[in-house]
Design a protein around this motif. Sequence first.
Motif, PDB file in Angstrom:
ATOM      1  N   TYR A   7       0.826  -1.213   0.000  1.00 61.45           N
ATOM      2  CA  TYR A   7       0.000   0.000   0.000  1.00 61.45           C
ATOM      3  C   TYR A   7       0.857   1.258   0.000  1.00 61.45           C
ATOM      4  O   TYR A   7       1.690   1.461   0.882  1.00 61.45           O
ATOM      5  CB  TYR A   7      -0.936   0.006   1.209  1.00 61.45           C
ATOM      6  CG  TYR A   7      -1.976  -1.081   1.162  1.00 61.45           C
ATOM      7  CD1 TYR A   7      -3.218  -0.873   0.565  1.00 61.45           C
ATOM      8  CD2 TYR A   7      -1.707  -2.344   1.691  1.00 61.45           C
ATOM      9  CE1 TYR A   7      -4.165  -1.876   0.510  1.00 61.45           C
ATOM     10  CE2 TYR A   7      -2.655  -3.357   1.638  1.00 61.45           C
ATOM     11  CZ  TYR A   7      -3.874  -3.121   1.043  1.00 61.45           C
ATOM     12  OH  TYR A   7      -4.822  -4.125   0.978  1.00 61.45           O
ATOM     13  N   MET A  65      -2.147   0.589  -4.549  1.00 60.56           N
ATOM     14  CA  MET A  65      -1.918  -0.799  -4.142  1.00 60.56           C
ATOM     15  C   MET A  65      -1.436  -1.649  -5.305  1.00 60.56           C
ATOM     16  O   MET A  65      -1.927  -1.528  -6.425  1.00 60.56           O
ATOM     17  CB  MET A  65      -3.204  -1.426  -3.593  1.00 60.56           C
ATOM     18  CG  MET A  65      -2.993  -2.798  -2.960  1.00 60.56           C
ATOM     19  SD  MET A  65      -4.548  -3.655  -2.592  1.00 60.56           S
ATOM     20  CE  MET A  65      -4.954  -4.300  -4.220  1.00 60.56           C
ATOM     21  N   LYS A 110      -5.952   3.558  -5.152  1.00 56.63           N
ATOM     22  CA  LYS A 110      -5.618   2.935  -3.879  1.00 56.63           C
ATOM     23  C   LYS A 110      -4.121   2.921  -3.586  1.00 56.63           C
ATOM     24  O   LYS A 110      -3.714   2.705  -2.451  1.00 56.63           O
ATOM     25  CB  LYS A 110      -6.143   1.494  -3.857  1.00 56.63           C
ATOM     26  CG  LYS A 110      -7.651   1.398  -3.980  1.00 56.63           C
ATOM     27  CD  LYS A 110      -8.112  -0.036  -4.198  1.00 56.63           C
ATOM     28  CE  LYS A 110      -7.846  -0.900  -2.997  1.00 56.63           C
ATOM     29  NZ  LYS A 110      -8.412  -2.257  -3.153  1.00 56.63           N
TER      30      LYS A 110
END
Length: 444
Positions: A377, A431, A429
């Motif tokens: 992340y 991610m 995100k």
Amino acid sequence: MWNGVVIVQDSLLRHVMKQSSQVLLFFLVVWMLLFLVVFTYFFDSQVNQTQKAISISYSDGQHVARDSRELKKTHSSRFAERRGLFQSRRDFKLSDSIYKQLHLRNIYKMRLERRIKKNKTKTIDNTWLLMEGLWKGNVSSNMLNRRLQRVIKDYVRVNKHKVLYKGKRNASRSRQELLCQMKLQTRLKSLDSSEQPFVRLGFQRWFPSQPLQKVYKTCAVVSSAGSILNSLMGREIDSHEAVLRFNSAPSIGYERDVGNKTTIRIMNSQILANPKYKFNSSSIYKNIALLAWDPAPYNFDLEKWYKRPDYDLFKPYIAHRESFPEQPFYILHPSFIWNLWDFVQSNTVENIQPNPPSSGFIGITVMMNLCEEVDVYEYIPSVRQSSLCHYHEKYVDVACTFGAYHPLIYEKMLVKRMGTASEHDLRKKGMVTLPGFSKITCPT
């Protein structure tokens, strides 16, 4: 007789003029009707477009947004994103946090334009050029600002750690080739009492008897970057079986964005050596597995390193082991650190900084050794990217994202190339998902 002829001609002339006037009037009416039809069509089209949505477009890394108040009033507004040369669109609804981010970025853009105009220079902010490059897995040091380019050149020239890379370089390896090379080259290794000077110094009392080898199914690596603020990813992060955090990054007070679960914490030697981090008393270092590292010389001369580490990690390590003997606490072997650096350089044509990899890349590699699947992340930043170094500290420097001491842009590019993530997940995100080494099948 002539009077009669004149009267007839005059009558014919009036008749012709009357007919011509009627024809002109007819064409004038038709033209006005056509104009009204066309005007009505385009006016209605513009009204309908305004009522349906407010479009916000990305183009060459530039963000253009309407006022945030108007965005919040228009509940049906959508986010239209342009990607690449063909500018294909993808729509999704804006959250309140994105409204705020877009408004702040619009303010930043206006300030930047005013500064450029005031200084009468053509310099532009290349942050979003770098971001697009990372999202697409294609970046270069030439894309960095001049300050960072100079810093990188200085580090290459000084070469503090006496790095002498003799391997081959290939920047075109496939994803599978990269994963197999990484699996073969960067197996997790920590210090043990089988090498000098640790045998002579009796470190068998301090080093854990069992290596760190537990295998988890799903793992989260949580970057300390400022861009994780307002991400609302806390619940998703905590859903993983194991969570890795870095250095002194806290979770209390930031649970909504970073979660509150911690399984492993990896720390550079400054955390152990500097009293301000309260290593032996702070609760964030308790009841979890700990991993510490320090940049040894490139040839990892352990005798020399033990006597002169970058920061004195051995005394705090021994003190902590005496106080908490049951807590798993490991020191990463310098060979693991520098093998990881070799991996980055071997897949980069440019001369990267001859300094150890970042804690972020070290932590990702540790979890690839221990997990079946790893979600990372905000290591590759999302649209929330800012110059704020860490979400828990008020320190601003773009080098924290793109690298100065550490070869960050090259590490991030390799993570993008090895991972599986849609551009949507990277942008929204921050991610990327990586397979663990146990799930990578390589040719024998």
